[in-house]
Design an enzyme around this catalytic site. Structure first.
Site, PDB file in Angstrom:
ATOM      1  N   GLU A  44       4.276 -19.670  16.722  1.00 42.14           N
ATOM      2  CA  GLU A  44       4.805 -18.652  17.637  1.00 42.14           C
ATOM      3  C   GLU A  44       4.826 -17.279  16.957  1.00 42.14           C
ATOM      4  O   GLU A  44       5.159 -17.152  15.782  1.00 42.14           O
ATOM      5  CB  GLU A  44       6.226 -19.061  18.033  1.00 42.14           C
ATOM      6  CG  GLU A  44       6.929 -18.133  18.992  1.00 42.14           C
ATOM      7  CD  GLU A  44       8.314 -18.654  19.375  1.00 42.14           C
ATOM      8  OE1 GLU A  44       8.946 -18.054  20.256  1.00 42.14           O
ATOM      9  OE2 GLU A  44       8.767 -19.668  18.779  1.00 42.14           O
ATOM     10  N   LYS A 110       5.948 -16.968  27.413  1.00 49.40           N
ATOM     11  CA  LYS A 110       7.071 -17.878  27.236  1.00 49.40           C
ATOM     12  C   LYS A 110       8.077 -17.708  28.363  1.00 49.40           C
ATOM     13  O   LYS A 110       8.475 -16.585  28.700  1.00 49.40           O
ATOM     14  CB  LYS A 110       7.737 -17.598  25.880  1.00 49.40           C
ATOM     15  CG  LYS A 110       8.852 -18.561  25.484  1.00 49.40           C
ATOM     16  CD  LYS A 110       9.337 -18.221  24.071  1.00 49.40           C
ATOM     17  CE  LYS A 110      10.394 -19.188  23.572  1.00 49.40           C
ATOM     18  NZ  LYS A 110      10.826 -18.851  22.193  1.00 49.40           N
ATOM     19  N   TYR A 116      21.033 -17.914  21.842  1.00 49.10           N
ATOM     20  CA  TYR A 116      22.193 -18.653  21.358  1.00 49.10           C
ATOM     21  C   TYR A 116      21.982 -18.869  19.858  1.00 49.10           C
ATOM     22  O   TYR A 116      20.891 -18.664  19.335  1.00 49.10           O
ATOM     23  CB  TYR A 116      22.343 -19.996  22.083  1.00 49.10           C
ATOM     24  CG  TYR A 116      21.129 -20.896  22.019  1.00 49.10           C
ATOM     25  CD1 TYR A 116      20.932 -21.758  20.941  1.00 49.10           C
ATOM     26  CD2 TYR A 116      20.168 -20.884  23.024  1.00 49.10           C
ATOM     27  CE1 TYR A 116      19.817 -22.579  20.865  1.00 49.10           C
ATOM     28  CE2 TYR A 116      19.047 -21.700  22.967  1.00 49.10           C
ATOM     29  CZ  TYR A 116      18.881 -22.545  21.882  1.00 49.10           C
ATOM     30  OH  TYR A 116      17.768 -23.355  21.814  1.00 49.10           O
ATOM     31  N   CYS A 158       7.462 -22.939  22.091  1.00 44.53           N
ATOM     32  CA  CYS A 158       8.742 -23.329  21.485  1.00 44.53           C
ATOM     33  C   CYS A 158       9.762 -23.848  22.499  1.00 44.53           C
ATOM     34  O   CYS A 158       9.666 -24.973  22.959  1.00 44.53           O
ATOM     35  CB  CYS A 158       9.312 -22.156  20.691  1.00 44.53           C
ATOM     36  SG  CYS A 158      10.554 -22.668  19.460  1.00 44.53           S
ATOM     37  N   SER A 185      10.539 -22.934  15.130  1.00 43.36           N
ATOM     38  CA  SER A 185      11.778 -23.701  15.253  1.00 43.36           C
ATOM     39  C   SER A 185      12.448 -23.766  13.889  1.00 43.36           C
ATOM     40  O   SER A 185      11.965 -24.463  12.990  1.00 43.36           O
ATOM     41  CB  SER A 185      11.456 -25.106  15.770  1.00 43.36           C
ATOM     42  OG  SER A 185      12.624 -25.888  15.883  1.00 43.36           O
ATOM     43  N   LYS A 191      17.651 -31.681  11.909  1.00 47.85           N
ATOM     44  CA  LYS A 191      16.877 -31.216  13.062  1.00 47.85           C
ATOM     45  C   LYS A 191      15.469 -31.787  13.084  1.00 47.85           C
ATOM     46  O   LYS A 191      14.901 -32.000  14.160  1.00 47.85           O
ATOM     47  CB  LYS A 191      16.819 -29.688  13.056  1.00 47.85           C
ATOM     48  CG  LYS A 191      16.180 -29.104  14.318  1.00 47.85           C
ATOM     49  CD  LYS A 191      16.256 -27.592  14.333  1.00 47.85           C
ATOM     50  CE  LYS A 191      15.687 -27.014  15.613  1.00 47.85           C
ATOM     51  NZ  LYS A 191      15.771 -25.538  15.636  1.00 47.85           N
ATOM     52  N   SER A 337      28.736 -19.555 -14.964  1.00 45.67           N
ATOM     53  CA  SER A 337      30.129 -19.769 -15.366  1.00 45.67           C
ATOM     54  C   SER A 337      30.320 -21.078 -16.091  1.00 45.67           C
ATOM     55  O   SER A 337      31.371 -21.311 -16.694  1.00 45.67           O
ATOM     56  CB  SER A 337      31.016 -19.766 -14.115  1.00 45.67           C
ATOM     57  OG  SER A 337      30.722 -20.887 -13.298  1.00 45.67           O
ATOM     58  N   GLY A 338      29.321 -21.955 -16.018  1.00 43.87           N
ATOM     59  CA  GLY A 338      29.505 -23.313 -16.498  1.00 43.87           C
ATOM     60  C   GLY A 338      30.041 -24.221 -15.417  1.00 43.87           C
ATOM     61  O   GLY A 338      30.290 -25.406 -15.656  1.00 43.87           O
ATOM     62  N   SER A 342      27.239 -22.317  -9.789  1.00 40.71           N
ATOM     63  CA  SER A 342      26.207 -21.530 -10.472  1.00 40.71           C
ATOM     64  C   SER A 342      25.134 -22.425 -11.067  1.00 40.71           C
ATOM     65  O   SER A 342      23.958 -22.040 -11.161  1.00 40.71           O
ATOM     66  CB  SER A 342      26.821 -20.637 -11.549  1.00 40.71           C
ATOM     67  OG  SER A 342      27.447 -21.401 -12.561  1.00 40.71           O
ATOM     68  N   ASN A 418      41.136 -10.789 -10.465  1.00 37.98           N
ATOM     69  CA  ASN A 418      39.900 -10.307  -9.835  1.00 37.98           C
ATOM     70  C   ASN A 418      39.209  -9.207 -10.635  1.00 37.98           C
ATOM     71  O   ASN A 418      38.012  -8.966 -10.447  1.00 37.98           O
ATOM     72  CB  ASN A 418      40.194  -9.809  -8.423  1.00 37.98           C
ATOM     73  CG  ASN A 418      40.448 -10.960  -7.457  1.00 37.98           C
ATOM     74  OD1 ASN A 418      40.134 -12.107  -7.759  1.00 37.98           O
ATOM     75  ND2 ASN A 418      41.012 -10.652  -6.306  1.00 37.98           N
ATOM     76  N   THR A 442      26.625 -16.991  -6.150  1.00 37.84           N
ATOM     77  CA  THR A 442      26.778 -18.433  -6.336  1.00 37.84           C
ATOM     78  C   THR A 442      27.889 -19.046  -5.495  1.00 37.84           C
ATOM     79  O   THR A 442      28.234 -20.209  -5.679  1.00 37.84           O
ATOM     80  CB  THR A 442      27.040 -18.748  -7.822  1.00 37.84           C
ATOM     81  OG1 THR A 442      28.246 -18.097  -8.239  1.00 37.84           O
ATOM     82  CG2 THR A 442      25.878 -18.273  -8.683  1.00 37.84           C
TER      83      THR A 442
END
Length: 587
Positions: A44, A110, A116, A158, A185, A191, A337-338, A342, A418, A442
């Site tokens: 398509e 089409k 949606y 489609c 698709s 799916k 980070s271990g 990640s 932080n 990550t």
């Protein structure tokens, strides 16, 4: 033998690369001509790539797409090619051009435009009212007297084939023996199998061969899996394309067997009486070619279906690889980070673009455990990626001293935690800017859902590889990856309790329910839209459900600022699930 040789070119197009997409189409047409193919299908919107989104508001883009299509016409000597493009007439149409023997034989528009989940086709296209069939004279292995048998072809796009009473049914009732569907698709877990079952049903119900040519490759959040199919009139798989890779399918179709099967099926005679199938079709005759000698195909290719985890892992690889390369990057950088998230991202990146193109950076702070530092170094060595160590203690101490007059005597809290994440984000973005590396974030879907992530810290970056992967699935994928040719993710990474390591002895479970509970609630709320009552009836504690919903709702502003990532679940954050940030509704 009344045979027709059908080919599907399952290709990876790039949105906006009109010249490149057209060149790829031409290459596969030439390959098909060399193998005496009668009909070749492309996905398509082949010319523009899918989805072109607001590029469709640019009139020069539409004109270039038509010019590229016209440039292909002269290259279709002795073959029929069905190519997706954007048609401009009284409006814009998502269309399929039928190129035949050096001319544009017809255009199908089409009819069913999905609007949606991730689709928004009503924004751009008008629905078509195409009532057109194509009669193709078949080429015999040797000359024969009289008029050759004609194969009646129905072309659709489609979404048209997803409805039991859609255009393919009307086409088959009007005489189409072969239903040609060109598609884009996108993938989500589960799916591929569900779509194959749907197509088998269409083939059996319409007593017709169904050829489904699907797009493959990554486009921003979307991943297209390919998995193209050719099914006979009994719903049996004649050929199945690879998943997540370009492919070329080739099948010989005996149209006479379809005719004989229809003689024994009275349903089609009754369908002629229903209002939905009384459409009058224009029938376009395609040119008669001299008979062509060709040896029949001895076998067709049927790719083996992938397991659930293999599907998802391959989708993440393709989504990452195409985002990196299609956006002009050659290398990526990841903060190691271990931890398990990640580690999975690093493994996917190495598998997607090669270990030599992946840089892992460990940035320990005063709260980083020794085992996490060791795990990060071991992971990098196992994968063979580049590894850098950049401790952040000096920068963190400088931040604390700089902010001390403002913070005063207030106790340490999430602000100081932080700061570490934001220092790391700055370091990674500095490396990205300096060397042109794409920064991969990550964070997983569970963290994105409840806001367990730091804006301008670990959320900083260009592509969020596992943004649509629940935490429990992260563990499954790590185990799956370790089963594929040797352990690369250290066992300690998989077995240790998850922790952000931003304060002493911190565990994710200090702030969140256990992930096996959290993910169940999140999946019910985010993907299935369950009410609180339904979740409580499913066995979850009401207080926990309300707290999780509160966290999800208040974190919408964070998700809007997060990088995009590949969609693999039924409802992904971003283009798929869209809610207002300012929102006082609480179930």
């Amino acid at each position: 033998m009344t045979t027709l040789r059908l080919a599907l070119a399952q290709i990876n197009t790039t949105v906006g690369d009109i010249a490149g997409n057209a060149a790829k189409v031409l290459m596969w047409i030439e390959k098909a001509q060399a193998q005496n193919v009668d009909i070749i299908l492309f996905p398509e919107l082949t010319i523009t790539g899918y989805p072109p989104e607001d590029l469709l508001f640019k009139t020069d883009f539409i004109a270039a797409n038509r010019e590229a299509l016209e440039g292909l016409v002269a290259h279709t000597a002795g073959i029929t090619a069905v190519v997706g493009f954007v048609e401009q007439a009284d409006d814009l149409y998502n269309a399929a051009a039928v190129l035949h023997d050096g001319r544009l034989a017809g255009i199908y528009r089409k009819r069913f435009l999905p609007t949606y989940t991730v689709f928004d086709e009503d924004r751009y296209f008008a629905p078509g009212e195409s009532s057109i069939l194509f009669n193709l004279p078949l080429q015999y292995p040797s000359a024969a007297d009289g008029e050759p048998w004609r194969a009646c072809l129905g072309v659709n796009i489609c979404e048209d084939i997803w409805y039991p009473d859609g255009p393919p049914e009307a086409q088959a009732t009007a005489g189409a023996e072969i239903l040609l569907n060109i598609s884009a698709s996108p993938y989500q877990a589960g799916k591929i199998g569900a779509r194959e079952q749907m197509l088998k049903t269409r083939a059996m119900d319409n007593v017709a061969v169904v050829a489904f040519c699907n797009l493959v490759g990554g486009q921003d959040e979307l991943v297209f899996d390919g998995s193209s199919l050719i099914l006979d009139e009994r719903g049996q798989v004649l050929a199945r394309g690879k998943s997540f890779a370009e492919d070329f399918l080739l099948v010989d179709i005996n149209v006479n067997t379809i005719f004989r099967q229809r003689l024994r099926d009275p349903r089609r005679r009754k369908q002629h009486l229903t209002p939905a199938t009384t459409t009058k079709f224009e029938r376009v005759p395609l040119a008669v070619h001299p008979p062509t000698l060709r040896a029949p195909l001895t076998e067709t290719f049927k790719a083996a279906p992938l397991s659930r985890l293999e599907e998802i892992y391959q989708a993440l690889i393709v989504g990452t690889r195409d985002y990196v390369y299609k956006n002009g990057f050659g290398q990526v950088v990841i903060g190691l980070s271990g931890g398990i998230d990640s580690s999975l991202v690093a493994a996917i990146a190495a598998d997607a673009i090669g270990a030599e193109n992946v840089v892992g950076v460990s940035m320990p702070s005063r709260y980083s455990s020794e085992h996490s530092r060791d795990d990060a170094a071991e992971l990098a060595a196992n994968l063979g990626i580049q590894y850098q160590l950049v401790p952040i203690e000096a920068a963190y101490q400088a931040y604390l001293e700089m902010l001390a007059p403002s913070f005063g005597d207030l106790p340490m809290n999430v602000a100081e935690e932080n700061l570490q994440a934001r220092i790391r984000g700055n370091i990674l973005m500095g490396l990205s800017n300096k060397f042109g590396w794409l920064l991969l974030t990550t964070g997983n879907k569970s963290e994105m859902a409840v806001g367990y992530a730091t804006l301008y810290g670990d959320m900083a970056g260009g592509f969020a590889v596992i943004k649509d992967v629940w935490k429990e699935l992260v563990y499954e994928l790590c185990r799956y990856r370790n089963e594929q040719g040797g352990v690369v993710i250290p066992e300690n990474v998989i077995t240790k309790p998850p922790s952000a390591e931003l304060r002493p002895d911190q565990k994710d479970s200090d702030s969140l329910p256990p992930y096996e509970i959290l993910d169940g609630i999140l999946e019910a709320y985010v993907e299935k839209e369950y009410s609180v009552a339904e979740m409580v009836a499913a066995g979850y504690e009401a207080d926990t459900v309300y707290e999780v919903i509160r966290l999800v709702n208040r974190s919408e502003h964070k998700r809007r600022q997060a990088p995009l990532g590949p969609k693999v679940t039924t409802r992904a954050f971003g283009k798929d699930r869209r809610l207002p940030i300012t929102n006082w509704y609480m179930p």
